[in-house]
Motif scaffolding. Structure first.
Motif, PDB file in Angstrom:
ATOM      1  N   SER A 174      22.004  34.129 -30.449  1.00  0.00           N
ATOM      2  CA  SER A 174      23.343  33.732 -30.862  1.00  0.00           C
ATOM      3  C   SER A 174      23.447  32.231 -31.106  1.00  0.00           C
ATOM      4  O   SER A 174      22.936  31.426 -30.332  1.00  0.00           O
ATOM      5  N   PRO A 175      24.133  31.855 -32.173  1.00  0.00           N
ATOM      6  CA  PRO A 175      24.386  30.437 -32.414  1.00  0.00           C
ATOM      7  C   PRO A 175      25.230  29.804 -31.302  1.00  0.00           C
ATOM      8  O   PRO A 175      25.189  28.601 -31.115  1.00  0.00           O
ATOM      9  N   HIS A 176      25.969  30.634 -30.560  1.00  0.00           N
ATOM     10  CA  HIS A 176      26.802  30.078 -29.489  1.00  0.00           C
ATOM     11  C   HIS A 176      25.942  29.597 -28.330  1.00  0.00           C
ATOM     12  O   HIS A 176      26.168  28.528 -27.779  1.00  0.00           O
ATOM     13  N   CYS A 177      24.936  30.387 -27.961  1.00  0.00           N
ATOM     14  CA  CYS A 177      24.031  29.965 -26.896  1.00  0.00           C
ATOM     15  C   CYS A 177      23.257  28.729 -27.360  1.00  0.00           C
ATOM     16  O   CYS A 177      23.052  27.778 -26.609  1.00  0.00           O
ATOM     17  N   TYR A 178      22.840  28.779 -28.623  1.00  0.00           N
ATOM     18  CA  TYR A 178      22.104  27.668 -29.214  1.00  0.00           C
ATOM     19  C   TYR A 178      22.921  26.382 -29.139  1.00  0.00           C
ATOM     20  O   TYR A 178      22.442  25.327 -28.701  1.00  0.00           O
ATOM     21  N   ASP A 179      24.178  26.464 -29.549  1.00  0.00           N
ATOM     22  CA  ASP A 179      25.076  25.314 -29.525  1.00  0.00           C
ATOM     23  C   ASP A 179      25.240  24.794 -28.093  1.00  0.00           C
ATOM     24  O   ASP A 179      25.212  23.591 -27.851  1.00  0.00           O
ATOM     25  N   MET A 180      25.379  25.721 -27.142  1.00  0.00           N
ATOM     26  CA  MET A 180      25.507  25.322 -25.738  1.00  0.00           C
ATOM     27  C   MET A 180      24.278  24.542 -25.296  1.00  0.00           C
ATOM     28  O   MET A 180      24.377  23.455 -24.748  1.00  0.00           O
ATOM     29  N   PHE A 181      23.100  25.141 -25.507  1.00  0.00           N
ATOM     30  CA  PHE A 181      21.869  24.516 -25.025  1.00  0.00           C
ATOM     31  C   PHE A 181      21.623  23.183 -25.728  1.00  0.00           C
ATOM     32  O   PHE A 181      21.230  22.205 -25.107  1.00  0.00           O
ATOM     33  N   ARG A 182      21.888  23.175 -27.013  1.00  0.00           N
ATOM     34  CA  ARG A 182      21.562  21.980 -27.779  1.00  0.00           C
ATOM     35  C   ARG A 182      22.519  20.836 -27.485  1.00  0.00           C
ATOM     36  O   ARG A 182      22.120  19.682 -27.383  1.00  0.00           O
ATOM     37  N   ARG A 183      23.798  21.167 -27.370  1.00  0.00           N
ATOM     38  CA  ARG A 183      24.783  20.085 -27.246  1.00  0.00           C
ATOM     39  C   ARG A 183      25.235  19.791 -25.826  1.00  0.00           C
ATOM     40  O   ARG A 183      25.751  18.711 -25.559  1.00  0.00           O
ATOM     41  N   TYR A 184      25.078  20.747 -24.925  1.00  0.00           N
ATOM     42  CA  TYR A 184      25.672  20.544 -23.602  1.00  0.00           C
ATOM     43  C   TYR A 184      24.697  20.601 -22.425  1.00  0.00           C
ATOM     44  O   TYR A 184      25.083  20.366 -21.294  1.00  0.00           O
ATOM     45  N   TYR A 185      23.419  20.965 -22.696  1.00  0.00           N
ATOM     46  CA  TYR A 185      22.471  21.065 -21.576  1.00  0.00           C
ATOM     47  C   TYR A 185      21.584  19.833 -21.502  1.00  0.00           C
ATOM     48  O   TYR A 185      21.111  19.348 -22.519  1.00  0.00           O
ATOM     49  N   PRO A 186      21.348  19.359 -20.274  1.00  0.00           N
ATOM     50  CA  PRO A 186      20.402  18.249 -20.114  1.00  0.00           C
ATOM     51  C   PRO A 186      18.972  18.783 -20.250  1.00  0.00           C
ATOM     52  O   PRO A 186      18.722  19.962 -20.029  1.00  0.00           O
ATOM     53  N   ASP A 187      18.067  17.922 -20.642  1.00  0.00           N
ATOM     54  CA  ASP A 187      16.662  18.312 -20.749  1.00  0.00           C
ATOM     55  C   ASP A 187      15.991  18.067 -19.411  1.00  0.00           C
ATOM     56  O   ASP A 187      15.566  16.958 -19.119  1.00  0.00           O
ATOM     57  N   LEU A 188      15.895  19.097 -18.587  1.00  0.00           N
ATOM     58  CA  LEU A 188      15.273  18.920 -17.276  1.00  0.00           C
ATOM     59  C   LEU A 188      13.799  19.303 -17.283  1.00  0.00           C
ATOM     60  O   LEU A 188      13.060  19.000 -16.372  1.00  0.00           O
ATOM     61  N   SER A 189      13.381  20.040 -18.341  1.00  0.00           N
ATOM     62  CA  SER A 189      11.964  20.462 -18.340  1.00  0.00           C
ATOM     63  C   SER A 189      11.074  19.466 -19.072  1.00  0.00           C
ATOM     64  O   SER A 189       9.874  19.626 -19.094  1.00  0.00           O
ATOM     65  N   GLY A 190      11.662  18.438 -19.704  1.00  0.00           N
ATOM     66  CA  GLY A 190      10.864  17.484 -20.470  1.00  0.00           C
ATOM     67  C   GLY A 190      10.352  18.170 -21.712  1.00  0.00           C
ATOM     68  O   GLY A 190       9.348  18.884 -21.647  1.00  0.00           O
ATOM     69  N   GLY A 191      11.063  18.020 -22.826  1.00  0.00           N
ATOM     70  CA  GLY A 191      10.652  18.718 -24.050  1.00  0.00           C
ATOM     71  C   GLY A 191      11.409  20.012 -24.270  1.00  0.00           C
ATOM     72  O   GLY A 191      10.957  20.873 -25.015  1.00  0.00           O
ATOM     73  N   PHE A 192      12.552  20.170 -23.618  1.00  0.00           N
ATOM     74  CA  PHE A 192      13.420  21.335 -23.809  1.00  0.00           C
ATOM     75  C   PHE A 192      13.902  21.338 -25.257  1.00  0.00           C
ATOM     76  O   PHE A 192      14.545  20.396 -25.704  1.00  0.00           O
ATOM     77  N   GLN A 193      13.526  22.392 -26.000  1.00  0.00           N
ATOM     78  CA  GLN A 193      13.924  22.417 -27.398  1.00  0.00           C
ATOM     79  C   GLN A 193      14.560  23.753 -27.767  1.00  0.00           C
ATOM     80  O   GLN A 193      13.873  24.719 -28.079  1.00  0.00           O
ATOM     81  N   PRO A 194      15.885  23.804 -27.747  1.00  0.00           N
ATOM     82  CA  PRO A 194      16.545  25.038 -28.145  1.00  0.00           C
ATOM     83  C   PRO A 194      16.518  25.194 -29.661  1.00  0.00           C
ATOM     84  O   PRO A 194      16.677  24.214 -30.389  1.00  0.00           O
ATOM     85  N   LEU A 195      16.282  26.416 -30.126  1.00  0.00           N
ATOM     86  CA  LEU A 195      16.282  26.704 -31.557  1.00  0.00           C
ATOM     87  C   LEU A 195      17.064  27.981 -31.794  1.00  0.00           C
ATOM     88  O   LEU A 195      16.997  28.913 -30.985  1.00  0.00           O
ATOM     89  N   HIS A 196      17.784  28.022 -32.906  1.00  0.00           N
ATOM     90  CA  HIS A 196      18.337  29.310 -33.271  1.00  0.00           C
ATOM     91  C   HIS A 196      17.206  30.109 -33.913  1.00  0.00           C
ATOM     92  O   HIS A 196      16.334  29.550 -34.560  1.00  0.00           O
ATOM     93  N   TYR A 197      17.244  31.421 -33.766  1.00  0.00           N
ATOM     94  CA  TYR A 197      16.104  32.208 -34.233  1.00  0.00           C
ATOM     95  C   TYR A 197      15.866  32.040 -35.740  1.00  0.00           C
ATOM     96  O   TYR A 197      14.731  32.138 -36.204  1.00  0.00           O
ATOM     97  N   THR A 198      16.915  31.782 -36.530  1.00  0.00           N
ATOM     98  CA  THR A 198      16.689  31.611 -37.970  1.00  0.00           C
ATOM     99  C   THR A 198      15.838  30.364 -38.230  1.00  0.00           C
ATOM    100  O   THR A 198      15.017  30.355 -39.148  1.00  0.00           O
ATOM    101  N   GLU A 199      16.026  29.335 -37.409  1.00  0.00           N
ATOM    102  CA  GLU A 199      15.196  28.135 -37.562  1.00  0.00           C
ATOM    103  C   GLU A 199      13.746  28.456 -37.226  1.00  0.00           C
ATOM    104  O   GLU A 199      12.810  28.039 -37.912  1.00  0.00           O
ATOM    105  N   TYR A 200      13.589  29.208 -36.120  1.00  0.00           N
ATOM    106  CA  TYR A 200      12.229  29.511 -35.676  1.00  0.00           C
ATOM    107  C   TYR A 200      11.511  30.415 -36.674  1.00  0.00           C
ATOM    108  O   TYR A 200      10.357  30.199 -37.016  1.00  0.00           O
ATOM    109  N   LEU A 201      12.239  31.413 -37.177  1.00  0.00           N
ATOM    110  CA  LEU A 201      11.608  32.336 -38.136  1.00  0.00           C
ATOM    111  C   LEU A 201      11.282  31.615 -39.444  1.00  0.00           C
ATOM    112  O   LEU A 201      10.249  31.881 -40.069  1.00  0.00           O
ATOM    113  N   ALA A 202      12.129  30.689 -39.875  1.00  0.00           N
ATOM    114  CA  ALA A 202      11.848  29.932 -41.095  1.00  0.00           C
ATOM    115  C   ALA A 202      10.568  29.121 -40.912  1.00  0.00           C
ATOM    116  O   ALA A 202       9.754  28.988 -41.837  1.00  0.00           O
TER     117      ALA A 202
END
Ligand SMILES: Cc1cc2nc3c(=O)[nH]c(=O)nc-3n(C[C@H](O)[C@H](O)[C@H](O)COP(=O)(O)OP(=O)(O)OC[C@H]3O[C@@H](n4cnc5c(N)ncnc54)[C@H](O)[C@@H]3O)c2cc1C
Ligand code: SF4
Ligand code: SF4
Lengths: 333, 384
Positions: free
Chosen positions: B226-254
């Protein structure tokens, strides 16, 4: 801080208020007896139900079968319907003379009114609208977990120095215990003076549509009814239930918006939901997630609603309902 | 404006409103383009008067309508046209947080937050049922040596219709040879409902806990349905794992398509039109990836609706509106399915669970036949 009217050392026992309307116990009282039983057992204490009204003693047996060890009954014609002053005065008298340690009430409109008054008069605290209850280890204090989304999140509240420790709990939070007809308990009639009320009841009017969220039986119509709710109404009346609808049925103008069940409608928890001609979209099924038994009638055997149903009937609603109605009629006679 | 109203200004209210909204409205110069671009204007006169509201806050006056505060779908159509770059929906959500403190919240929303709290999903479904969507598919738990963590999300996990999207994605990832896993029963709601209801106190706590979970399992590339989860992770989550990279599946499939890992073997001769989900397009700038995927499918003919990309009309499901009733005559998705039908397409393709729910529902309400709603993932899987 002012002291309560009696001290923790004097207090004993766990009480549940048994609210009744027109000679019927409110479900939340029975739910509280279930939870109260568990708490009383954890404390090694007695569970007492308190019943006020006029001609309500027969209800005491029901409370005992649902877990009470003892029921205190106050009967008086002046307690025929709930009035803030008579009920508060009478209950105040009973609490003061018997000194319970814990007193639980249902967070119904009348229960909220009564609990708040009573707590103020007893100079004790009240944890309102609890969503869970527990006992603190070591101290045996009542823990009230309250809904905090009006600002905070979850709060656990205790009342260490004042008695009784009072809490109200919303209906539907705890499951209703399975009654045991053979359970035995004591019924004690109390003589309590009840003075004339300052409130005069001029007229009582019961709303045409009772609240869907407290309905025991729901007969729900969806797009498959094509707007004909007549048989559904007949079935609902026969079972003492109410009508509900999916959004498709409401959007089509077949049912009022107040009947809509689901994600943007009402969330219900009936004992029985009979779902007629609804496909079972999740936006609908979240509204019957709490139903004890779901019966679904749908002409399409692949409809997702059958995954939620305890009983599934693959048939035309209009072919099946007449037969069902007739059977129920026959059994009732 | 009708009769003149008397207003009183006070510094304390001004200060409070400024603090709550973090001053987002300060740059506004009252041009009114936002009010003109808001889709609510399409379904009713003066439902959401954005400029008025923004001006009130600037002046230190509380909102005069509780209702319009909750109508905003956070579609960002206004943001896209605002010459001053005012993040209007963020300001609206901030004002909702004030409504929570005052207890002026639409019916139902409390219960949704309780569901998230107890069951880790907004639908009151048992957490133990979360992995059931994958029945028979053999989806394993994520381990740090997997290429991606597939974050399924609540709606794709529990909603029968949307489960098909998640199942299609699993097929695609497998056939492209991607090593991936999910969090299984440990997966929890991304928190979009909390954020979009504007409950910032709970949101802060929630995000903190959830971000830790991602770090704990060593999740870096996280692909969402979902773009909603993507938006949450991308815009509101801190990167605690070092290199946290959220992608929407359409980006990944492209990306997989470009690398030659995702290959189409089957022709799907069909005319499609694509609906941009606000949370993918306007909010995160992902417009071309889904289109590239569709156009790479042999046989697919993509026709655009009148309003596309930055101009796309919202389905009406964002901003918590999935949990608030909208009158049938005021649903944006009713207009959107008509726009889609006008293109002559047989498939209305989109890439968001909420869009699918709203658009499919509107097909029923409006009574359009010959048009189906599918997800990009579903049609991609069909062509592999
Ligand atoms: C934001 C949003 C919020 C929503 N909120 C809600 C909500 O609160 N409540 C809600 O209900 N929906 C809600 N919906 C709509 C939901 O997604 C579904 O569209 C809706 O629940 C479908 O209603 P239905 O099952 O009655 O109709 P349909 O999906 O049209 O299903 C009709 C069913 O009847 C069956 N049928 C037809 N004829 C017969 C017959 N003669 N006998 C027996 N069966 C027959 C069919 O096989 C079919 O399964 C919401 C949607 C959105 C987008
Ligand atoms: S975000 Fe969308 S719905 Fe909200 S005010 Fe802006 S244009 Fe209107
Ligand atoms: S478009 Fe931007 S600058 Fe213009 S009124 Fe709206 S918020 Fe203010």
């Amino acid at each position: 801080m002012v002291e309560s009217l009696y001290k923790p050392e004097e207090a004993k026992g766990l009480w549940v208020y048994l609210e009744q309307t027109d000679g019927k116990l409110e479900g939340v009282g029975l739910e509280l007896l279930g939870k109260g039983r568990a708490l009383a057992d954890a404390l090694g204490d007695k569970l007492t139900g308190v019943l006020l009204g006029d001609g309500v003693e027969p209800l005491a047996r029901e409370a005992i079968s649902h877990g009470a060890d003892e029921v205190l009954v106050v009967e008086n014609p002046r307690l025929d319907v709930y009035r803030t002053d008579t009920y508060t005065n009478a209950l105040f008298h009973v609490v003061r003379s018997h000194k319970p340690s814990i007193f639980l009430l249902g967070a119904t409109p009348n229960g909220r009114d009564l609990a708040a008054r009573l707590a103020a008069r007893l100079r004790t605290g009240l944890t309102a609208d609890c969503v869970d209850l527990g006992i603190e280890e070591g101290t045996g204090l009542l823990l009230g977990i309250t809904a905090g989304f009006g600002g905070g999140i979850l709060a656990t509240i205790k009342c260490p120095n004042h008695r009784p420790q009072m809490a109200t709990v919303r209906p539907g939070v705890f499951p209703r215990p399975v009654p045991e007809a053979k359970r035995r308990g004591k019924i004690r009639r109390l003589d309590v003076p009840v003075q004339e009320s300052a409130i005069q009841v001029l007229e009582r009017r019961v709303g045409a549509e009772a609240d869907l969220t407290t309905a025991k039986v729901l007969v729900i119509g969806g797009g498959g009814t094509r707007g004909d709710f007549r048989l559904l109404k007949e079935l609902a009346d026969l079972l003492g239930g109410q009508l509900g609808a999916t959004r498709v049925a409401v959007d089509a103008g077949w049912a009022p918006r107040e009947w809509q069940i689901g994600q943007t409608g009402y969330v219900t928890r009936p004992k029985l939901a009979i779902v007629c001609g609804a496909s079972g979209a999740m936006q609908f099924t979240v509204g019957i997630e709490g139903a004890e038994t779901v019966v679904a009638i749908n002409i399409d055997g692949e409809a997702p609603i059958f995954e939620y149903a305890d009983y599934g009937i693959v048939d035309d609603v209009f072919a099946f309902l007449p037969a069902l109605i007739e059977q129920i009629r026959r059994l009732k006679h | 404006m009708g009769a003149m109203a008397e207003v009183t200004f006070d510094d304390a209210t001004w200060e409070r409103l400024f603090q709550i909204t973090g001053g987002v409205f300060a740059p506004c110069f009252s041009c009114g383009v936002c009010t003109a671009s808001c889709p609510w204007g399409l379904v009713g006169e003066g439902k959401v008067r954005i400029r008025d509201l923004v001006r009130r806050i600037q002046l230190g006056l509380d909102p005069d309508s509780e209702e319009s505060l909750w109508l905003c779908t956070t579609c960002a159509a206004c943001v896209a046209s605002c010459p001053r770059g005012v993040d209007i929906p963020e300001g609206f959500l901030a004002l909702r947080s004030q409504a929570w403190r005052e207890g002026k919240v639409p019916r139902n929303l409390h219960a949704v937050l309780w569901a998230v709290h107890w069951d880790a999903n907004p639908y009151r479904r048992p957490p133990t049922h979360r992995p059931l969507w994958a029945k028979g598919l053999e989806v394993k738990e994520f381990t740090p040596d997997d290429e991606v963590l597939y974050y399924v999300g609540c709606t794709p996990s529990y909603d029968r219709r949307i489960q098909k999207v998640a199942r299609s994605l699993v097929e695609i990832l497998k056939r492209s040879g991607v090593s991936f896993g999910t969090l299984g029963e440990r997966e929890r709601c991304c928190g979009d409902s909390i954020r979009s209801f504007g409950h910032d106190a709970y949101l802060r706590r929630y995000v903190e806990g959830h971000a830790k979970l991602f770090a704990e399992v060593g999740a870096k590339t996280v692909v969402t349905t979902s773009p909603h989860c993507y938006d949450m992770f991308r815009r509101y989550y801190p990167d605690l794992s070092g290199g946290f990279q959220p992608l929407h599946y359409t980006e990944y499939l492209a990306r997989l398509l470009e690398e030659g890992r995702l290959r189409f073997t089957r022709e799907v001769p069909v005319r499609v039109t694509y609906h941009d989900p606000c949370y993918l397009g306007r909010r995160n700038g992902v417009y071309e990836e889904p289109r590239k995927l569709l156009q790479a499918i042999p046989g697919v003919e993509l026709v655009e609706m009148r309003e596309n990309r930055e101009q796309a009309l919202c389905c009406g499901g964002g901003g918590g509106r999935m949990w608030m009733e909208t009158k049938p005559e005021e649903r944006f998705s009713n207009l959107r399915v008509q726009q889609a039908a006008e293109t002559g397409a047989e498939l209305l393709v989109t890439a968001c669970p909420h869009c699918i729910t709203c658009l499919e529902d509107s097909l029923k309400v409006v009574g359009i036949s010959g048009l189906r709603v599918v997800d990009v993932a579903e049609i991609v899987a069909q062509a592999m």
